[in-house]
Design an enzyme around this catalytic site. Structure first.
Site, PDB file in Angstrom:
ATOM      1  N   VAL A 160       9.199   6.046  -2.885  1.00 15.01           N
ATOM      2  CA  VAL A 160       8.535   7.323  -2.736  1.00 15.01           C
ATOM      3  C   VAL A 160       9.566   8.436  -2.358  1.00 15.01           C
ATOM      4  O   VAL A 160       9.872   9.421  -2.611  1.00 15.01           O
ATOM      5  CB  VAL A 160       7.309   7.517  -1.831  1.00 15.01           C
ATOM      6  CG1 VAL A 160       6.898   8.772  -1.752  1.00 15.01           C
ATOM      7  CG2 VAL A 160       6.317   6.616  -2.746  1.00 15.01           C
ATOM      8  N   LYS A 170      -1.440   6.189   4.066  1.00 10.78           N
ATOM      9  CA  LYS A 170      -2.807   6.340   4.125  1.00 10.78           C
ATOM     10  C   LYS A 170      -3.322   5.405   5.149  1.00 10.78           C
ATOM     11  O   LYS A 170      -4.518   5.577   5.931  1.00 10.78           O
ATOM     12  CB  LYS A 170      -3.362   5.772   2.721  1.00 10.78           C
ATOM     13  CG  LYS A 170      -2.822   4.550   2.214  1.00 10.78           C
ATOM     14  CD  LYS A 170      -3.120   4.417   0.782  1.00 10.78           C
ATOM     15  CE  LYS A 170      -1.963   3.448  -0.190  1.00 10.78           C
ATOM     16  NZ  LYS A 170      -0.817   4.222  -0.135  1.00 10.78           N
ATOM     17  N   LYS A 220      -8.081   5.199   1.501  1.00 13.03           N
ATOM     18  CA  LYS A 220      -8.340   6.341   0.925  1.00 13.03           C
ATOM     19  C   LYS A 220      -9.608   6.775   0.968  1.00 13.03           C
ATOM     20  O   LYS A 220      -9.827   8.152   1.150  1.00 13.03           O
ATOM     21  CB  LYS A 220      -7.601   6.035  -0.608  1.00 13.03           C
ATOM     22  CG  LYS A 220      -6.303   5.633  -0.670  1.00 13.03           C
ATOM     23  CD  LYS A 220      -6.075   5.359  -2.103  1.00 13.03           C
ATOM     24  CE  LYS A 220      -4.434   4.752  -2.046  1.00 13.03           C
ATOM     25  NZ  LYS A 220      -4.159   4.102  -3.373  1.00 13.03           N
ATOM     26  N   GLU A 234       1.656  -5.936  -6.057  1.00 11.45           N
ATOM     27  CA  GLU A 234       2.712  -6.426  -5.116  1.00 11.45           C
ATOM     28  C   GLU A 234       2.520  -7.897  -5.294  1.00 11.45           C
ATOM     29  O   GLU A 234       1.647  -8.585  -5.716  1.00 11.45           O
ATOM     30  CB  GLU A 234       2.310  -6.107  -3.811  1.00 11.45           C
ATOM     31  CG  GLU A 234       1.760  -4.715  -3.581  1.00 11.45           C
ATOM     32  CD  GLU A 234       3.015  -3.861  -3.089  1.00 11.45           C
ATOM     33  OE1 GLU A 234       4.099  -4.637  -2.954  1.00 11.45           O
ATOM     34  OE2 GLU A 234       3.157  -2.602  -3.341  1.00 11.45           O
TER      35      GLU A 234
END
Lengths: 436, 436
Positions: free
Chosen positions: B14, B105, B205, B190
């Site tokens: 990111v 998060k 979330k 993952e």
């Protein structure tokens, strides 16, 4: 803390919704968000509307000037509609240094640059979230959330009336006229439905979106707009057989390196697995393709009292947060200027796949003749569909093309329609590309 | 105009996306929006990341303290992940009066109240749009666009890994393990997929969303979380026969007048016409039900380099607009406090329809025995489905219930599982209610 004073002009459907929401949420805004709002004045010609609404201690009047001329009013909400009186009101309010909120898509689409320029000069904001997509945060998403993206395309179902009619035709097998009457009966279509079913309403909204996205003025007259009134039972049935559905789409696209923007509104065939195919009845959706986020969809009720009022209220809070923070505005008003007129791609130049429904005499060699003419214009056919005829004298022959230039298609159709085996006007529906 | 200086900590997926977007859009922000940004410093332990990114003249370091201690840095972007080092960084940055942006998060879900309280004290903002739903504007829509609404429910597909696996199982007939391996091979899961497939990521979330919506802290431990690893081929096939599909849903609901909030994550059967059923593969969606707008859906890529970076960049511009306007922030940080802990409805108390798949010996009276026990717990059956058996020793018997209280269902299942005709653990999947 000083109360922020609001003047509302127009207490009809959406205005009434705003009065109700401010009544419901006023104490939450004051106590939880620290934003004390006061609906100080309401103007409407129909006095009976005041008695039906929780107006509290707002001063009610039939004279909009009372609001414009009240120096204590911080925010003027224009919910009158139209592009004459409403325009004068907004210009007067901005000239007096008041912030303005409007749901008036026709006004923003036609006079946006003039209004924004005046707001810029006066150091105030004009917010118009409710003008596009009712309760969906279309404007905020374009201007704020996707600010890090180049938006490369928009596909949108932005008129609930048309979507309701098309869904009814598809689900219930209704003819267009019957579906329209049903929509009118259910309150989803106006007595004069021209602006909706003709695509004009979608055109206003698409023009606003394109203007915001590409930072230039989009003259409404340059947009190709086609409504839904010609969609036939056979078109609907063919779509079903092709695993597709027909929706009135607003389309905005700009290819990398191209200097013109493709902005148009027309019925479109989309595959049933396309996310927009699941947008049914009066619901609206905006599918934005961003260079960083990829496809992003907003979906919701695009009209109605409370959904539209919800967007007006979000604009009120946005402006109130600026006022409370002591700033006139955070986002500059120079979205687009008249001087920066976007170049719109002529419909003749677009490239699309096409659904063509020819109405022809049931005779040998007709298919070959049509295919030959299409071939002469470099249009290649991807499939042919036969339909049961509902007419005695002619049969529908449906052809899907590979990608072709619209100009070629139109010229080919013009030539085909001179043939004596063609009995009725050919239906052309553009087919949407990628699925998400 | 003074440049706004940014320090980025973490240049992984990111973070790398943020560097790229700032490089691509920097001149647009400066020239068109009037927002001059400078990516002044980047910290990452892996120096090779710097060479692969358009870092411009940013000072690159392996020491995050260089950023925290630089008095010229206005905004710190934390993209390190985890809840230890990242937490210390954020607290240090806030203590120095810097604005903070994070995509973390887990950190916001667990330590949100502490972090927001410190930000409030320091007069700065913490923005975290990227923590929920990647490129979708979930936080902004909840906090700003729907501010005039009571949000009565949320149904969300908020983990792309799970949605990809379930879509693959459904479309390709894959078993869970095979679909998971395919997801890992495609980079959608993952190496250790526990947090995704176990539902924990969705839980974080959903906790953040519930906290924002109801203005109170949601302890993660109070949320019922069930992952997707038990979903069988028979469940998928039954869903298909029932015109349904199985999705991992995050659900948030508050009934009017109730003092507790229903917050949970579990596999859910939804009708194929439900808008969420058209959310496929790695896509995410958040369906918010507002008191004014009705159902509103956001849909898009919930993860990945550029979609997530797009949200980080929108947060940068949001803070930069405040700085440019001369205000520390517009929206107070007191979303929720530890002292205001929301009461979470125990899963035992929820009311739902249920899909039950019993694995039983193929003998007479088994069906009657199950139905009798269910009846004893006030659970009535709406339909029974027979499936071909893939096992030799037992057959699946599928029952759908009418609405029932979860506690009763669990107790009935416990009793049924003591019967000697039951050969394997019963599968229970909750069925979603309304369709939009």
């Amino acid at each position: 803390m000083k109360e922020i004073q609001i003047g509302l002009i127009g207490a009809g459907t959406v205005g009434g919704g705003v009065v109700k929401l401010l009544d419901q949420k006023g104490s939450y805004f004051r106590d939880n968000l620290g934003i004390p709002l006061r609906l100080a004045r309401i103007a409407d010609k129909a006095a009976n509307r005041f008695t039906e609404l929780p107006v509290g201690n707002a001063v009610c009047t039939d004279n909009a000037s009372d609001i414009i001329n009240d120096p204590d009013i911080d925010i003027v909400i224009e919910l009158v509609g139209g592009t004459t009186f409403a325009k004068d009101l907004i210009i007067a309010a901005l000239s007096k240094g008041k912030h303005v909120i409007t749901a008036n898509k026709a006004l923003i689409a036609e006079y946006g640059p003039t209004i924004f320029e005046l707001a810029e000069k006066s150091g105030v904001s004009v917010l118009f979230e409710a003008s596009v997509g009712g309760g969906m945060p279309v404007i905020k998403t374009i201007r704020e959330s996707l600010v890090g993206n180049d938006i490369t395309s928009v596909k949108t179902i932005i008129n609930g009336t048309c979507n309701y009619i098309l869904t009814q035709m598809s689900d219930k097998g209704l003819l267009f006229d019957t579906a329209l009457k049903k929509a009118q009966k259910s309150g989803y279509a106006e007595a004069d439905p021209t602006l909706d079913i003709g695509g004009g309403d979608s055109g206003h909204k698409v023009a606003i979106m394109a203007s915001l996205i590409y930072g230039g003025y989009v003259p409404l007259t340059k947009i190709y707009i086609e409504g839904i009134s010609n969609i036939s039972k056979e078109d609907i049935e063919s779509a079903r057989q092709l695993q597709c559905t027909i929706r009135l789409l607003g389309i905005i696209r700009k290819a990398p390196g191209e200097d013109c923007v493709d902005v148009r509104v027309h019925p479109t065939m989309i595959h049933k697995n396309h996310i927009l195919a699941s947008v049914r009845d009066v619901f609206n959706a905006v599918l934005l393709e961003g260079s960083a986020v990829g496809p992003t969809l907003l979906y919701g009720r695009g009209a109605g009292e409370l959904p539209t009022a919800s967007s007006v209220v979000s604009d009120i809070i946005d402006i109130a947060r600026n006022i409370t923070a002591g700033v006139p505005r955070r986002i500059p008003m120079n979205y687009y200027r008249l001087s920066n007129e976007l170049k719109i791609k002529p419909i003749a130049d677009i490239v699309s796949r096409y659904y063509l429904c020819f109405w022809v005499s049931d005779k040998p060699k007709v298919l070959a003749s049509i295919a030959t003419i299409l071939g002469n214009y470099s249009i290649s056919i991807s499939s042919v569909l036969q339909q049961e005829s509902t007419e005695e004298s002619c049969v529908p022959v449906i052809m899907l093309t590979h990608k072709a230039v619209e100009k070629n298609v139109q010229e080919a159709l013009a030539e085909i329609e001179t043939m004596d085996f063609v009995k009725k006007k050919t239906h052309l529906i553009r087919i949407a590309g990628r699925t998400y």
